[in-house]
Design a protein around this motif. Structure first.
Motif, mmCIF file in Angstrom:
data_model
loop_
_atom_site.group_PDB
_atom_site.id
_atom_site.type_symbol
_atom_site.label_atom_id
_atom_site.label_comp_id
_atom_site.label_asym_id
_atom_site.label_seq_id
_atom_site.Cartn_x
_atom_site.Cartn_y
_atom_site.Cartn_z
ATOM 1 N N ASP A 80 0.804 -1.227 0.000
ATOM 2 C CA ASP A 80 0.000 0.000 0.000
ATOM 3 C C ASP A 80 0.834 1.273 0.000
ATOM 4 O O ASP A 80 0.304 2.372 0.036
ATOM 5 C CB ASP A 80 -1.008 0.015 1.155
ATOM 6 C CG ASP A 80 -0.376 0.089 2.539
ATOM 7 O OD1 ASP A 80 0.819 0.415 2.635
ATOM 8 O OD2 ASP A 80 -1.080 -0.175 3.529
ATOM 9 N N GLN A 191 -9.871 -1.324 3.190
ATOM 10 C CA GLN A 191 -8.756 -1.815 2.379
ATOM 11 C C GLN A 191 -8.658 -3.336 2.406
ATOM 12 O O GLN A 191 -8.523 -3.988 1.367
ATOM 13 C CB GLN A 191 -7.444 -1.204 2.868
ATOM 14 C CG GLN A 191 -6.241 -1.573 2.016
ATOM 15 C CD GLN A 191 -4.930 -1.275 2.716
ATOM 16 O OE1 GLN A 191 -4.656 -1.823 3.780
ATOM 17 N NE2 GLN A 191 -4.133 -0.396 2.126
ATOM 18 N N TYR A 195 -8.935 -5.879 -0.676
ATOM 19 C CA TYR A 195 -7.789 -6.724 -1.017
ATOM 20 C C TYR A 195 -8.209 -8.183 -1.177
ATOM 21 O O TYR A 195 -7.723 -8.889 -2.062
ATOM 22 C CB TYR A 195 -6.720 -6.636 0.070
ATOM 23 C CG TYR A 195 -5.759 -5.477 -0.036
ATOM 24 C CD1 TYR A 195 -5.894 -4.497 -1.016
ATOM 25 C CD2 TYR A 195 -4.709 -5.342 0.870
ATOM 26 C CE1 TYR A 195 -5.012 -3.437 -1.082
ATOM 27 C CE2 TYR A 195 -3.821 -4.284 0.804
ATOM 28 C CZ TYR A 195 -3.974 -3.326 -0.177
ATOM 29 O OH TYR A 195 -3.085 -2.274 -0.250
ATOM 30 N N CYS A 201 -6.853 -0.555 -3.268
ATOM 31 C CA CYS A 201 -7.417 0.411 -2.320
ATOM 32 C C CYS A 201 -6.286 1.101 -1.570
ATOM 33 O O CYS A 201 -5.434 0.432 -0.977
ATOM 34 C CB CYS A 201 -8.342 -0.296 -1.329
ATOM 35 S SG CYS A 201 -9.166 0.840 -0.185
ATOM 36 N N ARG A 203 -4.526 3.473 1.515
ATOM 37 C CA ARG A 203 -4.521 3.193 2.946
ATOM 38 C C ARG A 203 -5.404 4.122 3.776
ATOM 39 O O ARG A 203 -6.177 3.663 4.614
ATOM 40 C CB ARG A 203 -3.077 3.246 3.481
ATOM 41 C CG ARG A 203 -2.962 2.959 4.976
ATOM 42 C CD ARG A 203 -3.493 1.581 5.308
ATOM 43 N NE ARG A 203 -3.434 1.259 6.728
ATOM 44 C CZ ARG A 203 -4.429 1.447 7.579
ATOM 45 N NH1 ARG A 203 -5.563 2.015 7.192
ATOM 46 N NH2 ARG A 203 -4.300 1.095 8.847
ATOM 47 N N GLN A 208 -8.596 7.255 0.042
ATOM 48 C CA GLN A 208 -9.715 6.466 -0.459
ATOM 49 C C GLN A 208 -10.802 7.373 -1.032
ATOM 50 O O GLN A 208 -11.387 7.067 -2.080
ATOM 51 C CB GLN A 208 -10.273 5.594 0.668
ATOM 52 C CG GLN A 208 -9.308 4.509 1.120
ATOM 53 C CD GLN A 208 -9.803 3.725 2.319
ATOM 54 O OE1 GLN A 208 -10.874 4.012 2.874
ATOM 55 N NE2 GLN A 208 -9.034 2.746 2.745
#
Length: 277
Positions: A80, A191, A195, A201, A203, A208
């Motif tokens: 990330d 996230q 995933y 996505c 962090r 976001q």
């Protein structure tokens, strides 16, 4: 050009060699790929065990190390992009590529291919595992122990409904900067659920909010995200949310209207908007 310090491996005295010509630093050096060798490791704001936790590494995730000093490595999480300090004892030289992820919300690895043997560690959803042997219903992970293979998912195969994945975290304790199933924060919940579905996505909540497209409040539906300053929640339906939050100190479900009233009364303000995943 402006860079976000949270995800840029650079500071005035030292920067990743790959950033030469992009950011100013006294010197540039190549980073070295290492791997998280414990179930979860904190990425901290400073080189101290009591420094604020900004993020976490899960087992098998790559951390690109640029500097090692006093028991800590300064570098960047490959998955990330977060930059910070990780205890060097939590890292190991890069291993063979992972073959599986942990597909259960959390699972034990055992010392032997036997559920009555000693647990070697408790691994969270999305941890990365390299299988090196099999025996019956068990698979041995490199550097871990024996997993029940039904709790592992081959790389390249993911979940379909990220909201259903997020619901499996219900009751998990709130942990600032957390991404593990034993404790996580609001953006970590979003996230990790994405995933598990092989979806990208960022962090933090502001990242976001910038990443996903905006929708009208009247158009909201299951799976959309509602953002406040520094907070995010997942809509289970137009009027109900799931979120990891410090009010309940857990991942909880509550009416959207109640959350809006409480958060506004706390001085945070009204929602900043809605986004579609």
């Amino acid at each position: 050009m402006t860079f976000d310090a949270r995800v840029t491996l650079a500071r005035p005295d030292l920067a990743d060699q790959r950033l030469e010509g992009l950011v100013a630093a006294e010197r540039y050096a190549p980073s070295r790929a290492m791997v998280c060798a414990v179930p979860a490791a904190a990425i901290r704001a400073g080189a101290a065990r009591d420094a604020e936790q900004w993020d976490q590494l899960l087992f098998g995730e790559v951390f690109r190390v640029l500097e090692e000093k006093d028991g800590f490595a300064w570098g960047q999480a490959a998955r990330d992009g977060y930059v910070g300090f990780v205890e060097t004892s939590s890292l190991t030289p890069r291993a063979p590529l992972p073959t599986h992820t942990v597909g259960a919300i959390r699972t034990y690895a055992f010392s032997k291919p036997d559920i009555k043997s000693r647990p070697e560690g408790l691994y969270s959803l999305n941890s990365l595992v390299t299988i090196e042997a099999r025996e019956g219903r068990f698979a041995k992970g490199l550097g871990t122990g024996w997993f029940v293979e039904a709790h592992l998912t081959p790389i390249g195969r993911g979940e379909k409904d990220y909201v259903s994945v997020a619901e499996r975290f219900l009751g998990a304790p709130y942990q600032w900067g957390g991404r593990e199933s034993l404790g996580l924060d609001c953006s970590g919940l979003v996230q990790q659920a994405l995933y598990a579905c092989q979806r990208a996505c960022p962090r933090d909540t502001d990242m976001q909010r910038a990443f996903f497209p905006e929708i009208a409040e009247t158009d909201r539906r299951r799976g959309d995200l509602v953002f406040w300053k520094g907070h995010v929640a997942i809509l289970l339906d137009p009027d109900t949310i799931l979120h990891a939050n410090a009010h309940h100190m857990a991942t909880a479900i509550e009416p959207l209207s109640e959350a809006i009233s409480r958060i506004e009364a706390a001085g945070v303000g009204a929602p900043l908007g809605y986004r579609r995943v």
